[in-house]
Scaffold this motif. Sequence first.
Motif, short mmCIF file in Angstrom:
data_model
loop_
_atom_site.label_atom_id
_atom_site.label_comp_id
_atom_site.label_asym_id
_atom_site.label_seq_id
_atom_site.Cartn_x
_atom_site.Cartn_y
_atom_site.Cartn_z
N THR A 1 0.86 -1.20 0.00
CA THR A 1 0.00 0.00 0.00
C THR A 1 0.89 1.24 0.00
O THR A 1 1.72 1.41 0.89
CB THR A 1 -0.92 0.04 1.23
OG1 THR A 1 -1.75 -1.13 1.22
CG2 THR A 1 -1.80 1.29 1.21
N ASN B 1 -3.77 0.58 -3.12
CA ASN B 1 -3.22 -0.78 -3.02
C ASN B 1 -2.61 -1.17 -4.36
O ASN B 1 -3.25 -1.04 -5.42
CB ASN B 1 -4.33 -1.77 -2.65
CG ASN B 1 -4.88 -1.50 -1.26
OD1 ASN B 1 -4.15 -1.10 -0.36
ND2 ASN B 1 -6.18 -1.72 -1.09
N ALA C 1 -4.25 -6.52 1.25
CA ALA C 1 -4.77 -5.28 0.65
C ALA C 1 -5.51 -4.48 1.70
O ALA C 1 -6.72 -4.54 1.81
CB ALA C 1 -5.70 -5.61 -0.52
#
Length: 257
Positions: free
Chosen positions: A136, A185, A237
């Motif tokens: 991320t 992400n 994620a």
Amino acid sequence: MLKPLKPSKPNNLFIWIAVGVLILAGIITLIISFSNANAEEDAIIAAQTNAAETVAAQQLTLQAASPTMTPTLETPTPSLTPTLFVTNTLPVLVSPTTSTGGTGGGSGAVGCDNSVFVSDVTIPDKTAMTPGQTFTKTWRLQNNGTCPWTTSYSVTFLSGSQMNGAATPLTVAVQPGQSGDVSVNLVAPSTAGTALGYWRLSNASGIQFGTSFYVEIVVGASGATATTGVATATTGAPASTATFTPEPTATTETPDD
């Protein structure tokens, strides 16, 4: 019978003499009257002449005794009355500058939607990644426009390597003058090398605005150890976030060679 007496001639003569004397006396009287009238008129004229000469002499005496006064004419100064002209000035709205991508940094445009890059929060430039590694990327941006960023705004891809990233809505609003953290992400490419991707904010109408910001990673061979420096690459994620951070310091993000 008696005869009438004839008048004597001497009596008629005396009568005519008397008439003649009277006529002569009248003429003499008239002559004397005219003479007196002319004398009086001459006396009046002489008196008027003497009076005029006396006045003229007095004026000359006064002029000689008094200093000569030269009259001065003052030119009137026109009075200027200031006139106030009121002009109705309409506010000018300047559309935010749209960057074509390729460089980070702030946009100096003034408008409703605008942004400036502040700093990288995670994944510093040239962070080492393994092929296919998920992570991320978070940036800190400042709202230097005049409109708030709502949750209808999103982070959208601009150019370069997209790394499987998708448009990600903001989760909180960012008011003008405040800063917020925005995240996307991503997945590292499967091939080794440097991956560089540019992103940008979009408003509720899908129009991109403000500065562009990028993510740069170095993908190693399969099985290599990923090093992240300050920030650690994560798997999975996690949800994208946009949080308020007070008093940011704006900088320009430029990829290192």
